[in-house]
Design a protein around this motif. Sequence first.
Motif, PDB file in Angstrom:
ATOM      1  N   GLU A 177      43.061  22.595 -68.640  1.00 37.24           N
ATOM      2  CA  GLU A 177      41.604  22.309 -69.245  1.00 37.24           C
ATOM      3  C   GLU A 177      40.994  21.324 -68.376  1.00 37.24           C
ATOM      4  OE1 GLU A 177      40.383  23.435 -71.840  1.00 37.24           O
ATOM      5  OE2 GLU A 177      42.181  24.780 -71.915  1.00 37.24           O
ATOM      6  N   CYS A 178      41.703  20.794 -67.239  1.00 38.64           N
ATOM      7  CA  CYS A 178      41.042  20.061 -66.216  1.00 38.64           C
ATOM      8  C   CYS A 178      40.122  20.817 -65.002  1.00 38.64           C
ATOM      9  CB  CYS A 178      41.999  19.306 -65.494  1.00 38.64           C
ATOM     10  SG  CYS A 178      42.980  18.230 -66.229  1.00 38.64           S
ATOM     11  N   PHE A 179      40.110  22.055 -65.268  1.00 42.79           N
ATOM     12  CA  PHE A 179      39.494  23.084 -64.118  1.00 42.79           C
ATOM     13  C   PHE A 179      38.401  23.913 -64.598  1.00 42.79           C
ATOM     14  CE2 PHE A 179      43.395  21.270 -62.403  1.00 42.79           C
ATOM     15  CZ  PHE A 179      43.034  20.665 -61.160  1.00 42.79           C
ATOM     16  N   ALA A 180      37.229  23.984 -64.331  1.00 42.49           N
ATOM     17  CA  ALA A 180      36.252  24.788 -64.700  1.00 42.49           C
ATOM     18  C   ALA A 180      36.354  26.175 -64.069  1.00 42.49           C
ATOM     19  CB  ALA A 180      35.068  24.258 -64.387  1.00 42.49           C
ATOM     20  N   ALA A 181      37.083  26.197 -62.913  1.00 46.72           N
ATOM     21  CA  ALA A 181      37.389  27.680 -62.278  1.00 46.72           C
ATOM     22  C   ALA A 181      38.707  27.542 -61.542  1.00 46.72           C
ATOM     23  CB  ALA A 181      36.105  28.146 -61.557  1.00 46.72           C
ATOM     24  N   VAL A 182      39.257  28.921 -61.299  1.00 49.31           N
ATOM     25  CA  VAL A 182      40.311  28.782 -60.235  1.00 49.31           C
ATOM     26  C   VAL A 182      39.996  30.184 -59.581  1.00 49.31           C
ATOM     27  CG1 VAL A 182      42.817  29.433 -60.163  1.00 49.31           C
ATOM     28  CG2 VAL A 182      41.837  27.760 -61.975  1.00 49.31           C
ATOM     29  N   CYS A 183      40.290  30.038 -58.236  1.00 49.84           N
ATOM     30  CA  CYS A 183      40.196  31.186 -57.248  1.00 49.84           C
ATOM     31  C   CYS A 183      41.337  31.034 -56.621  1.00 49.84           C
ATOM     32  CB  CYS A 183      39.040  31.185 -56.413  1.00 49.84           C
ATOM     33  SG  CYS A 183      38.873  32.612 -55.260  1.00 49.84           S
ATOM     34  N   GLY A 184      42.333  32.480 -56.869  1.00 50.80           N
ATOM     35  CA  GLY A 184      43.664  32.615 -56.210  1.00 50.80           C
ATOM     36  C   GLY A 184      43.605  33.393 -54.969  1.00 50.80           C
ATOM     37  N   GLY A 185      44.504  33.693 -54.294  1.00 45.72           N
ATOM     38  CA  GLY A 185      44.423  34.369 -52.954  1.00 45.72           C
ATOM     39  C   GLY A 185      44.527  35.737 -53.403  1.00 45.72           C
ATOM     40  N   ASP A 186      44.127  36.366 -54.573  1.00 43.32           N
ATOM     41  CA  ASP A 186      44.173  37.867 -54.784  1.00 43.32           C
ATOM     42  C   ASP A 186      42.867  37.954 -55.841  1.00 43.32           C
ATOM     43  OD1 ASP A 186      45.448  36.653 -57.019  1.00 43.32           O
ATOM     44  OD2 ASP A 186      46.956  38.250 -57.503  1.00 43.32           O
ATOM     45  N   THR A 187      41.973  36.809 -56.066  1.00 38.84           N
ATOM     46  CA  THR A 187      41.148  36.893 -56.969  1.00 38.84           C
ATOM     47  C   THR A 187      40.002  37.519 -56.250  1.00 38.84           C
ATOM     48  OG1 THR A 187      41.577  34.845 -57.877  1.00 38.84           O
ATOM     49  CG2 THR A 187      39.243  35.741 -58.375  1.00 38.84           C
ATOM     50  N   LEU A 188      39.772  37.607 -55.103  1.00 43.51           N
ATOM     51  CA  LEU A 188      38.582  38.159 -54.240  1.00 43.51           C
ATOM     52  C   LEU A 188      39.408  38.914 -53.183  1.00 43.51           C
ATOM     53  CD1 LEU A 188      36.194  35.241 -53.722  1.00 43.51           C
ATOM     54  CD2 LEU A 188      36.179  36.829 -55.557  1.00 43.51           C
ATOM     55  N   PRO A 189      38.777  39.809 -52.467  1.00 43.40           N
ATOM     56  CA  PRO A 189      39.166  40.530 -51.356  1.00 43.40           C
ATOM     57  C   PRO A 189      39.593  39.618 -50.094  1.00 43.40           C
ATOM     58  CG  PRO A 189      37.206  41.854 -52.218  1.00 43.40           C
ATOM     59  CD  PRO A 189      37.607  40.643 -52.619  1.00 43.40           C
ATOM     60  N   GLN A 190      38.800  38.341 -49.940  1.00 40.88           N
ATOM     61  CA  GLN A 190      39.198  37.565 -49.012  1.00 40.88           C
ATOM     62  C   GLN A 190      39.773  36.370 -49.685  1.00 40.88           C
ATOM     63  OE1 GLN A 190      36.009  38.084 -50.274  1.00 40.88           O
ATOM     64  NE2 GLN A 190      34.874  39.559 -48.932  1.00 40.88           N
ATOM     65  N   ARG A 191      40.419  35.672 -48.732  1.00 39.52           N
ATOM     66  CA  ARG A 191      41.012  34.238 -48.881  1.00 39.52           C
ATOM     67  C   ARG A 191      40.844  33.391 -47.892  1.00 39.52           C
ATOM     68  NH1 ARG A 191      47.453  35.865 -48.683  1.00 39.52           N
ATOM     69  NH2 ARG A 191      47.599  36.234 -46.549  1.00 39.52           N
ATOM     70  N   LYS A 192      41.389  31.952 -48.267  1.00 38.29           N
ATOM     71  CA  LYS A 192      41.062  30.921 -47.143  1.00 38.29           C
ATOM     72  C   LYS A 192      41.911  31.582 -45.830  1.00 38.29           C
ATOM     73  CE  LYS A 192      43.156  27.723 -49.663  1.00 38.29           C
ATOM     74  NZ  LYS A 192      43.737  26.554 -50.077  1.00 38.29           N
ATOM     75  N   PRO A 193      41.134  31.273 -44.759  1.00 40.32           N
ATOM     76  CA  PRO A 193      40.141  30.283 -44.599  1.00 40.32           C
ATOM     77  C   PRO A 193      38.785  30.992 -44.605  1.00 40.32           C
ATOM     78  CG  PRO A 193      40.819  31.086 -42.506  1.00 40.32           C
ATOM     79  CD  PRO A 193      42.013  31.681 -43.420  1.00 40.32           C
ATOM     80  N   ASP A 194      38.525  32.117 -45.257  1.00 39.78           N
ATOM     81  CA  ASP A 194      37.616  32.994 -45.372  1.00 39.78           C
ATOM     82  C   ASP A 194      36.547  31.898 -46.564  1.00 39.78           C
ATOM     83  OD1 ASP A 194      35.425  34.546 -46.875  1.00 39.78           O
ATOM     84  OD2 ASP A 194      36.023  35.979 -45.142  1.00 39.78           O
ATOM     85  N   PRO A 195      35.308  31.882 -46.367  1.00 40.86           N
ATOM     86  CA  PRO A 195      34.530  30.729 -47.190  1.00 40.86           C
ATOM     87  C   PRO A 195      34.296  31.458 -48.723  1.00 40.86           C
ATOM     88  CG  PRO A 195      33.096  31.646 -45.389  1.00 40.86           C
ATOM     89  CD  PRO A 195      34.554  32.023 -45.152  1.00 40.86           C
ATOM     90  N   ALA A 196      34.567  32.839 -48.624  1.00 38.13           N
ATOM     91  CA  ALA A 196      33.963  33.561 -49.887  1.00 38.13           C
ATOM     92  C   ALA A 196      34.555  32.820 -51.297  1.00 38.13           C
ATOM     93  CB  ALA A 196      34.604  34.965 -49.873  1.00 38.13           C
ATOM     94  N   GLY A 197      35.781  32.437 -51.324  1.00 32.05           N
ATOM     95  CA  GLY A 197      36.422  31.743 -52.244  1.00 32.05           C
ATOM     96  C   GLY A 197      35.731  30.474 -52.933  1.00 32.05           C
ATOM     97  N   VAL A 198      35.232  29.551 -51.792  1.00 29.72           N
ATOM     98  CA  VAL A 198      34.352  28.154 -52.091  1.00 29.72           C
ATOM     99  C   VAL A 198      33.066  28.907 -52.844  1.00 29.72           C
ATOM    100  CG1 VAL A 198      33.158  26.633 -50.915  1.00 29.72           C
ATOM    101  CG2 VAL A 198      35.390  27.179 -50.305  1.00 29.72           C
ATOM    102  N   TRP A 199      32.535  29.556 -51.957  1.00 29.07           N
ATOM    103  CA  TRP A 199      31.159  30.118 -52.625  1.00 29.07           C
ATOM    104  C   TRP A 199      31.245  30.792 -53.903  1.00 29.07           C
ATOM    105  CZ3 TRP A 199      30.121  32.961 -47.474  1.00 29.07           C
ATOM    106  CH2 TRP A 199      29.595  32.024 -46.473  1.00 29.07           C
ATOM    107  N   HIS A 200      32.297  31.484 -54.286  1.00 27.45           N
ATOM    108  CA  HIS A 200      32.715  32.201 -55.688  1.00 27.45           C
ATOM    109  C   HIS A 200      32.771  30.979 -56.651  1.00 27.45           C
ATOM    110  CE1 HIS A 200      34.626  34.692 -58.705  1.00 27.45           C
ATOM    111  NE2 HIS A 200      35.455  33.900 -58.674  1.00 27.45           N
ATOM    112  N   LEU A 201      33.439  29.789 -56.437  1.00 23.66           N
ATOM    113  CA  LEU A 201      33.801  28.928 -57.154  1.00 23.66           C
ATOM    114  C   LEU A 201      32.443  27.974 -57.297  1.00 23.66           C
ATOM    115  CD1 LEU A 201      37.121  27.422 -55.727  1.00 23.66           C
ATOM    116  CD2 LEU A 201      36.634  28.693 -58.219  1.00 23.66           C
ATOM    117  N   CYS A 202      31.683  27.869 -56.451  1.00 21.58           N
ATOM    118  CA  CYS A 202      30.481  27.002 -56.557  1.00 21.58           C
ATOM    119  C   CYS A 202      29.573  27.888 -57.790  1.00 21.58           C
ATOM    120  CB  CYS A 202      29.653  26.792 -55.208  1.00 21.58           C
ATOM    121  SG  CYS A 202      30.519  25.672 -53.941  1.00 21.58           S
ATOM    122  N   THR A 203      29.277  29.207 -57.485  1.00 23.59           N
ATOM    123  CA  THR A 203      28.670  30.008 -58.265  1.00 23.59           C
ATOM    124  C   THR A 203      29.220  29.945 -59.553  1.00 23.59           C
ATOM    125  OG1 THR A 203      28.028  31.757 -56.550  1.00 23.59           O
ATOM    126  CG2 THR A 203      27.891  32.278 -58.804  1.00 23.59           C
TER     127      THR A 203
END
Length: 220
Positions: A131-157
């Motif tokens: 309940e502490c977190f509004a969103a979670v992005c894991g290594g398999d949530t998107l085609p990209q993972r860190k250090p690609d910035p896509a996860g950050v942008w996804h969470l911001c959205t």
Amino acid sequence: MRSETRWTHVIFDLDGTLVDTVRDIAAALNYALVQHGLSPLSIAQVRAIIGEGARRLVEQALPPHEAQRVDSVLEEFLHYYRSHVADHTQPYPGVRELLRTLAQHGVVHSVLTNKPEDLTRQILARLDLTECFAAVCGGDTLPQRKPDPAGVWHLCTMVGRQPRETLLVGDSGIDRTTAEAAGTSFCAALWGYRPHEIADCPLKAAEPGDLLSIVLAARP
């Protein structure tokens, strides 16, 4: 009501930042290695290779001449780890208080990790942190993972914030590179697994309580 702080969204790395997972990861990895007749690693050796996802963890754990075993060792590792994901894993001291106080100031939290999303959510649930977190992005949530910035942008959205309103907190050079690529600020979590990679960062926290001071002191 939104906080008056500069950052209204804090993205946290998981392993080595929010929670200390090394004992459970080491147990699962060593189980898989021994099952394949390979030598186990020390806690220190495992700590040094956490952060780039499960496959990369196994790749780095295997001797070069055993590289062809990555898939089978990875399968064994994940099978064991799913059943022992939080036997010893705990939030770092001060993390619960940090999250609670930031939330009281209107700061939204999310998680960005290279760990598979289902395992990430399992850990958060076992530790009563979901309940502490509004969103979670894991290594398999998107085609990209860190250090690609896509996860950050996804969470911001997902949380309705801009990168310029966001602070990424992590314990490795991968996290730092991710923040730079995404256009967010970065704070080094020096209590984590790879502090030598981020010790020269302008923003750094020796413990979670220091991070609270950094965020709340940042006024527009």
